[in-house]
Design an enzyme around this catalytic site. Structure first.
Site, PDB file in Angstrom:
ATOM      1  N   LEU A   1       0.817  -1.219   0.000  1.00 15.97           N
ATOM      2  CA  LEU A   1       0.000   0.000   0.000  1.00 15.97           C
ATOM      3  C   LEU A   1       0.851   1.270   0.000  1.00 15.97           C
ATOM      4  O   LEU A   1       0.355   2.345  -0.355  1.00 15.97           O
ATOM      5  CB  LEU A   1      -0.874   0.061   1.262  1.00 15.97           C
TER       6      LEU A   1
ATOM      7  N   GLY B   1       3.043   4.489  -0.480  1.00 18.43           N
ATOM      8  CA  GLY B   1       3.286   5.337  -1.634  1.00 18.43           C
ATOM      9  C   GLY B   1       2.562   6.659  -1.495  1.00 18.43           C
ATOM     10  O   GLY B   1       1.944   6.949  -0.468  1.00 18.43           O
TER      11      GLY B   1
ATOM     12  N   SER C   1      -5.260   1.777  -8.414  1.00 14.44           N
ATOM     13  CA  SER C   1      -6.277   2.805  -8.193  1.00 14.44           C
ATOM     14  C   SER C   1      -7.203   2.890  -9.397  1.00 14.44           C
ATOM     15  O   SER C   1      -6.798   2.580 -10.530  1.00 14.44           O
ATOM     16  CB  SER C   1      -5.597   4.160  -7.992  1.00 14.44           C
ATOM     17  N   ASN C   2      -8.427   3.368  -9.155  1.00 14.53           N
ATOM     18  CA  ASN C   2      -9.338   3.666 -10.270  1.00 14.53           C
ATOM     19  C   ASN C   2      -8.697   4.683 -11.218  1.00 14.53           C
ATOM     20  O   ASN C   2      -9.021   4.718 -12.406  1.00 14.53           O
ATOM     21  CB  ASN C   2     -10.684   4.155  -9.742  1.00 14.53           C
ATOM     22  N   HIS C   3      -7.745   5.491 -10.696  1.00 16.70           N
ATOM     23  CA  HIS C   3      -7.143   6.535 -11.528  1.00 16.70           C
ATOM     24  C   HIS C   3      -6.189   5.982 -12.592  1.00 16.70           C
ATOM     25  O   HIS C   3      -5.770   6.718 -13.477  1.00 16.70           O
ATOM     26  CB  HIS C   3      -6.481   7.585 -10.638  1.00 16.70           C
TER      27      HIS C   3
ATOM     28  N   TYR D   1      -0.184  10.419 -11.220  1.00 14.30           N
ATOM     29  CA  TYR D   1      -0.438   9.406 -10.177  1.00 14.30           C
ATOM     30  C   TYR D   1      -1.028   8.146 -10.808  1.00 14.30           C
ATOM     31  O   TYR D   1      -0.573   7.021 -10.548  1.00 14.30           O
ATOM     32  CB  TYR D   1      -1.388  10.004  -9.145  1.00 14.30           C
TER      33      TYR D   1
ATOM     34  N   ARG E   1     -20.295  11.100  -5.985  1.00 12.35           N
ATOM     35  CA  ARG E   1     -19.476  10.093  -6.682  1.00 12.35           C
ATOM     36  C   ARG E   1     -19.185   8.911  -5.779  1.00 12.35           C
ATOM     37  O   ARG E   1     -19.264   7.752  -6.189  1.00 12.35           O
ATOM     38  CB  ARG E   1     -18.171  10.728  -7.166  1.00 12.35           C
TER      39      ARG E   1
HETATM   40  N1  LIG Z   1      -7.608   5.887   0.016  1.00 13.21           N
HETATM   41  C1  LIG Z   1      -8.139   5.617  -1.166  1.00 13.21           C
HETATM   42  O1  LIG Z   1      -9.332   5.856  -1.420  1.00 13.21           O
HETATM   43  C2  LIG Z   1      -7.304   4.982  -2.259  1.00 13.21           C
HETATM   44  C3  LIG Z   1      -7.882   4.815  -3.535  1.00 13.21           C
HETATM   45  C4  LIG Z   1      -7.137   4.213  -4.523  1.00 13.21           C
HETATM   46  C5  LIG Z   1      -5.855   3.765  -4.260  1.00 13.21           C
HETATM   47  N2  LIG Z   1      -5.310   3.957  -3.012  1.00 13.21           N
HETATM   48  C6  LIG Z   1      -3.920   3.495  -2.789  1.00 13.21           C
HETATM   49  O2  LIG Z   1      -3.865   2.753  -1.577  1.00 13.21           O
HETATM   50  C7  LIG Z   1      -2.620   2.963  -0.940  1.00 13.21           C
HETATM   51  C8  LIG Z   1      -2.846   3.419   0.499  1.00 13.21           C
HETATM   52  O3  LIG Z   1      -3.624   4.594   0.472  1.00 13.21           O
HETATM   53  P1  LIG Z   1      -3.977   5.396   1.824  1.00 13.21           P
HETATM   54  O4  LIG Z   1      -5.192   6.191   1.523  1.00 13.21           O
HETATM   55  O5  LIG Z   1      -3.953   4.476   2.981  1.00 13.21           O
HETATM   56  O6  LIG Z   1      -2.732   6.394   1.872  1.00 13.21           O
HETATM   57  P2  LIG Z   1      -1.994   6.997   3.165  1.00 13.21           P
HETATM   58  O7  LIG Z   1      -1.234   8.190   2.691  1.00 13.21           O
HETATM   59  O8  LIG Z   1      -2.946   7.159   4.297  1.00 13.21           O
HETATM   60  O9  LIG Z   1      -0.957   5.838   3.544  1.00 13.21           O
HETATM   61  C9  LIG Z   1       0.225   5.636   2.811  1.00 13.21           C
HETATM   62  C10 LIG Z   1       1.277   5.160   3.770  1.00 13.21           C
HETATM   63  O10 LIG Z   1       2.475   4.882   3.026  1.00 13.21           O
HETATM   64  C11 LIG Z   1       3.569   5.338   3.787  1.00 13.21           C
HETATM   65  N3  LIG Z   1       4.679   5.626   2.875  1.00 13.21           N
HETATM   66  C12 LIG Z   1       4.700   6.555   1.881  1.00 13.21           C
HETATM   67  N4  LIG Z   1       5.894   6.527   1.270  1.00 13.21           N
HETATM   68  C13 LIG Z   1       6.635   5.577   1.888  1.00 13.21           C
HETATM   69  C14 LIG Z   1       7.949   5.086   1.701  1.00 13.21           C
HETATM   70  N5  LIG Z   1       8.769   5.599   0.753  1.00 13.21           N
HETATM   71  N6  LIG Z   1       8.388   4.083   2.487  1.00 13.21           N
HETATM   72  C15 LIG Z   1       7.593   3.579   3.469  1.00 13.21           C
HETATM   73  N7  LIG Z   1       6.330   4.007   3.698  1.00 13.21           N
HETATM   74  C16 LIG Z   1       5.866   4.998   2.912  1.00 13.21           C
HETATM   75  C17 LIG Z   1       3.083   6.587   4.510  1.00 13.21           C
HETATM   76  O11 LIG Z   1       3.875   6.848   5.661  1.00 13.21           O
HETATM   77  C18 LIG Z   1       1.649   6.202   4.840  1.00 13.21           C
HETATM   78  O12 LIG Z   1       1.551   5.621   6.131  1.00 13.21           O
HETATM   79  C19 LIG Z   1      -1.865   3.967  -1.787  1.00 13.21           C
HETATM   80  O13 LIG Z   1      -0.960   3.262  -2.625  1.00 13.21           O
HETATM   81  C20 LIG Z   1      -2.943   4.631  -2.613  1.00 13.21           C
HETATM   82  O14 LIG Z   1      -2.437   5.103  -3.847  1.00 13.21           O
HETATM   83  C21 LIG Z   1      -5.992   4.568  -2.016  1.00 13.21           C
END
Ligand SMILES: NC(=O)c1ccc[n+]([C@@H]2O[C@H](COP(=O)([O-])OP(=O)(O)OC[C@H]3O[C@@H](n4cnc5c(N)ncnc54)[C@H](O)[C@@H]3O)[C@@H](O)[C@H]2O)c1
Length: 260
Positions: free
Chosen positions: A64, A66, A104-106, A129, A167
């Site tokens: 997850l 990123g 992601s949907n994106h 992204y 949405r």
């Molecule tokens: N939240 C959503 O609705 C959603 C939708 C589509 C995709 N996603 C994907 O799901 C994943 C998690 O999303 P989220 O909403 O929990 O994001 P978030 O920002 O809450 O969590 C991301 C976590 O990754 C950690 N992180 C970032 N870079 C890092 C690195 N270089 N090394 C170690 N840790 C690192 C951060 O510290 C954070 O805790 C992401 O990849 C995001 O793109 C999320």
């Protein structure tokens, strides 16, 4: 049954840390932020990942970590391209046979919502992204075809405790369904390579659930029960596309900033 969960301190990571143990998974968190009982590390560091996998007991990685939204390219590249590659490489070095990737949907944001697109509809990224997520899906396909790694890419909609706008009434992924989806991907004997929509059983959803169901994902939650309480209910023209607001002019490279 030990799962390495990158991004464990984040929104989705926290929800999965709370829920996956009840499905029988032992979760080892990995994040650059502190996680109780987890490993502190950066996905850009092969050494940090080697340390987290050194025991040889990890049977799957849920990746997850990123940048979770549009951002200047150097930030996206570091975490979502270079860091992502390091995670797949660490999985290969340590012979971890299964990886679940938060796409992601994106990755397909410019795809029309109707008729309902299949989960593996061709990438049409709506942002840089989204381009990094399409890259992750291609990398997953490569590791599956070349190294027989089982890879699931989750095109997650809107993960949140509750939907916040019109949405999201269609694109919501509830925390409980998110855990059900990840559990199915971790468990399914039928997983080879798959792209799956990460969305709940929302009455307004148009994305095809078939790919998830083939892995045993049965979503149970419906965003509709929140509809009457929402204040932001006006549909936007961008809601006709998978990526919603991210497809608007405000998400161009100049608008976000290039951070060169
Ligand atoms: N939240 C959503 O609705 C959603 C939708 C589509 C995709 N996603 C994907 O799901 C994943 C998690 O999303 P989220 O909403 O929990 O994001 P978030 O920002 O809450 O969590 C991301 C976590 O990754 C950690 N992180 C970032 N870079 C890092 C690195 N270089 N090394 C170690 N840790 C690192 C951060 O510290 C954070 O805790 C992401 O990849 C995001 O793109 C999320």
């Amino acid at each position: 049954m030990t799962v390495l969960l990158t991004g464990a301190a984040g929104r989705i990571g926290t929800a999965l840390r709370e829920r996956l143990p009840s499905f029988g998974w032992e979760v080892r968190g990995f994040d650059r932020e502190a996680v109780p009982g987890g490993v502190a590390g950066d996905i850009g560091s092969a050494g940090d990942l080697d340390g987290a996998l050194a025991d040889g007991d990890v049977t799957a990685i849920v990746h997850l970590a990123g940048v979770p939204t549009e951002a200047p390219w150097p930030q996206l590249r570091a975490a979502n391209v270079d860091g992502l590659y390091e995670v797949f490489e660490a999985a290969r070095r340590h012979r971890v046979p299964r990886l679940v990737f938060a796409s992601s949907n994106h990755a397909a944001g410019f795809t029309p919502n109707t008729p309902g697109p299949a989960a593996d509809t061709a990438p049409r990224p709506d942002t840089l992204y989204g381009v990094t997520k399409a890259f992750g899906e291609a990398l997953g396909r490569y590791y599956h075809d070349r190294y027989a790694m089982r890879v699931a890419c989750l095109r997650i909609g809107t993960f949140a405790p509750a939907p916040h706008d019109a949405r999201a009434l269609a694109t919501w992924l509830s925390p409980d369904d998110g855990a059900r989806l990840v559990d199915a991907c971790l468990r399914s004997p039928d997983l080879g390579f798959a792209i799956v929509w990460g969305v709940s059983a929302n009455a307004r959803n148009t994305w095809d659930h078939a790919a998830g169901r083939a892995l045993g994902y049965e979503p149970r939650d419906d965003a509709e029960r929140f509809a009457a309480r929402l204040t932001d209910v006006e549909p936007r023209p961008t809601d006709a596309l998978v990526g919603g607001e991210f497809t608007s002019a405000g998400y161009g490279i100049d608008e976000i900033g290039s951070d060169r």
